[in-house]
Design a protein around this motif. Structure first.
Motif, short mmCIF file in Angstrom:
data_model
loop_
_atom_site.label_atom_id
_atom_site.label_comp_id
_atom_site.label_asym_id
_atom_site.label_seq_id
_atom_site.Cartn_x
_atom_site.Cartn_y
_atom_site.Cartn_z
N ILE A 191 0.86 -1.18 0.00
CA ILE A 191 0.00 0.00 0.00
C ILE A 191 0.90 1.23 0.00
CG2 ILE A 191 -1.85 1.24 1.19
CD1 ILE A 191 -2.53 -1.40 2.62
N GLN A 243 -1.64 6.41 0.01
CA GLN A 243 -2.90 5.71 0.20
C GLN A 243 -3.10 5.22 1.64
OE1 GLN A 243 -3.43 2.65 -2.80
NE2 GLN A 243 -2.69 4.01 -4.43
N ARG A 244 -2.14 5.48 2.50
CA ARG A 244 -2.27 5.10 3.90
C ARG A 244 -3.28 6.02 4.58
NH1 ARG A 244 0.88 0.42 5.54
NH2 ARG A 244 1.99 -0.05 3.60
N SER A 245 -4.02 5.48 5.53
CA SER A 245 -5.09 6.25 6.18
C SER A 245 -4.56 7.50 6.86
CB SER A 245 -5.83 5.37 7.19
OG SER A 245 -4.94 4.88 8.18
N ILE A 284 -3.83 10.15 4.26
CA ILE A 284 -5.09 10.69 3.75
C ILE A 284 -5.68 11.69 4.74
CG2 ILE A 284 -7.48 10.11 3.15
CD1 ILE A 284 -6.38 7.43 2.05
#
Length: 216
Positions: free
Chosen positions: A85, A89-91, A94
């Motif tokens: 990932i 795109q890691r939480s 974001i």
């Protein structure tokens, strides 16, 4: 023909995948320790295999040559795991770019950079040394610096999108400043060598970026 023997068992395939992933991770972790402790150039593939408890052929089959292992070690240190990932795109990444308030966004960014740098700084310094002596390592070094420069420019874009970039500071200059401040070598200098606490570094980074980028 025995019908059971002709049917592939999913759990066996999953087990093999987990074992292969565990072996790969063990090789990368053992390699990173060696690269940090004694340098990339002086570390041999045989030493890596011995440290990981596998054969030399397994090292190549699971990860690749030394440059591939170095890149894998850097990538894992960056995101904290071996999952495919990408960082954007890691939480947690974001959450930073979705924060509407510029000051809080920079604080979140500083926290993210401090956390990443705490993992990356040692292997980054090993990579710096390797780049001076090995062409493959040099290509890798140049690529990650370029990638980080792009990330810095992208972050400045988020500041601009919030109409918060300081008057008189153009986007390139702002990107240059952020790129310099998020260099893991700076974390290594201030935290590892100068003995700042990670919290001190994070607070300083956040305030410095805000001072350089935001309107008064």
């Amino acid at each position: 023909m025995n019908q059971q023997s002709s049917v592939k068992r999913p759990y066996q395939s999953t087990l093999r995948q987990r074992q292969a992933q565990s072996t790969r991770l063990s090789i990368i972790e053992a390699s990173a320790r060696l690269f940090i402790a004694q340098g990339y150039v002086t570390t041999s593939m045989d030493e890596i295999a011995a440290a990981a408890g596998v054969g030399r052929a397994t090292v190549f089959a699971s990860v690749g040559g030394k440059a591939a292992i170095l890149k894998a070690a850097y990538d894992i240190a960056t995101v904290g795991d071996d999952e495919p990932i990408p960082l954007p795109q890691r939480s947690w990444a974001i959450a930073v770019r979705n924060e509407p308030d510029p000051g809080r966004m920079i604080d979140g960014y500083a926290a993210m950079i401090a956390e990443i740098s705490s993992r990356v700084a040692p292997i980054y310094e090993a990579m710096r040394g390797a780049a001076a002596a090995d062409p493959e390592a040099r290509a890798l070094w140049d690529a990650i610096r370029k990638e980080r420069r792009g990330g810095a420019a992208g972050f400045v874009g988020f500041v601009v999108a919030r109409d918060a970039l300081r008057t008189g500071v153009d986007r390139k200059m702002a990107g240059d400043v952020v790129w310099a401040l998020i260099d893991p070598g700076l974390y290594h200098l201030l935290v590892i060598e100068m003995r700042w606490t990670p919290a001190q570094f994070q607070a300083w980074l956040g305030e410095t970026v805000k001072g350089q980028l935001l309107q008064d």
